[in-house]
Design an enzyme around this catalytic site. Structure first.
Site, PDB file in Angstrom:
ATOM      1  CG  ASP A 256      -2.089   1.079   0.947  1.00 39.70           C
ATOM      2  OD1 ASP A 256      -2.544   1.244  -0.191  1.00 39.70           O
ATOM      3  OD2 ASP A 256      -2.477   1.757   1.926  1.00 39.70           O
ATOM      4  CG  ASN A 261      -6.541   9.780   2.274  1.00 36.79           C
ATOM      5  OD1 ASN A 261      -6.489  10.982   2.478  1.00 36.79           O
ATOM      6  ND2 ASN A 261      -6.869   9.269   1.096  1.00 36.79           N
TER       7      ASN A 261
END
Length: 303
Positions: A256, A261
């Protein structure tokens, strides 16, 4: 002209540790991203956040540092449906990367063929209610029909609590499905409970692959992958271990990076690699999760 980052934005970890767990040759990071760089690839005007830069050179440096062989680069929402940064990174990888795009329902067959030639193998759709204004059922149904002849798949991001209202629709799509981040289970609930059990049966009944990824997004009690912690996110481990054991031939792993965020902390990517043997506990499970499964899905015929 570059625009400032979203206030409070957490930049990716600049000096990751060297993992103690040695990734097997051929390991694929099947879920990572690129952010810009903004000066070269501007972010979409309709974006909901402005990240730091995290371009292909940074991604490839991390790849080599961790011992990853290949990447699957997933389009980020901050770039909208302009796949230029992702495609540029895939092409620059020289056959060592594949891409997942964002496209609109009016995408043409010619545009899809061009993306396919560049190395794109799927499209991603977000059904997490706090991140999208409306669930994109109609758009996904239209696009799935267009990409099915290419042999592409649909990458889905949703939360397990919402699966009851989505699984019938998902199961009727004419493509394989790849679910991000274990379907975002509530890890305060038992791994043998009703909610996660429903997710497992959804995987069992359909052509579904599952990314055993992002424990840093799912964790409640941690501990985080920081400060040399080699047994991070213990509250998430039972869920990942369950999926790997039950579906050994349909699981994938991804870092990831650069971790869009995140609010609580930014993990050390070296310590995230050390999370892998907590959920894939045998050498055969590790080989399938990291090498064989993603190679079969993204490089068929060369796996």
């Amino acid at each position: 002209m570059t625009e400032p980052k979203t206030p409070g934005w957490l930049d990716w970890y600049a000096h990751p540790s060297k993992p103690e767990f040695r990734l097997p040759p051929g390991t694929v990071d099947a879920h990572c991203h690129v952010f810009g760089p903004q000066a070269e690839f501007p972010f979409a005007p309709e974006r909901k956040y402005t990240p730091c830069d995290g371009g292909k050179d940074d991604l490839f440096a991390l790849r080599d540092h961790l011992g990853v062989s290949r990447n699957v680069i997933v389009q980020t929402t901050c770039h909208g449906a302009d796949n230029s940064a992702m495609v540029d990174a895939v092409r620059a990888a020289g056959g060592r990367a594949r891409g997942i795009a964002t496209v609109r329902p009016d995408v043409s067959d010619r545009e899809l063929r061009e993306l396919d030639a560049a190395g794109v193998r799927g499209v991603r759709f977000n059904f997490v209610k706090r991140l999208v204004d409306t669930a994109p059922h109609e758009a996904l149904a239209t696009i799935a029909q267009k990409i099915a002849p290419l042999g592409w798949h649909v990458v889905l991001y949703f939360e397990s609590v919402d699966l009851p209202e989505l699984e019938g629709f998902f199961g009727a799509l004419p493509t394989p499905l790849v679910v991000d981040h274990l379907g975002r289970p509530d890890v305060t609930q038992p791994v043998g409970g009703r909610e996660f059990g429903r997710f497992l049966r959804f995987v069992e009944r359909n052509d579904v692959w599952v990314k055993v990824s992002c424990p840093e997004r799912l964790t409640v009690t941690g501990p985080p992958a920081l400060g040399g912690e080699r047994h991070a996110y213990r509250d998430v481990v039972p869920f990942g271990r369950c999926v790997v054991a039950e579906f050994p031939d349909r699981v994938l792993w991804g870092s990831d990076w650069p971790h869009p965020n995140l609010l609580g902390h930014m993990p050390d990517d070296g310590l995230l690699v050390d999370y892998v043997p907590q959920v894939a506990i045998t050498a055969e499970q590790q080989r399938k999760l990291l090498v064989a499964n993603p190679a079969h899905l993204y490089w068929p015929g060369n796996d």
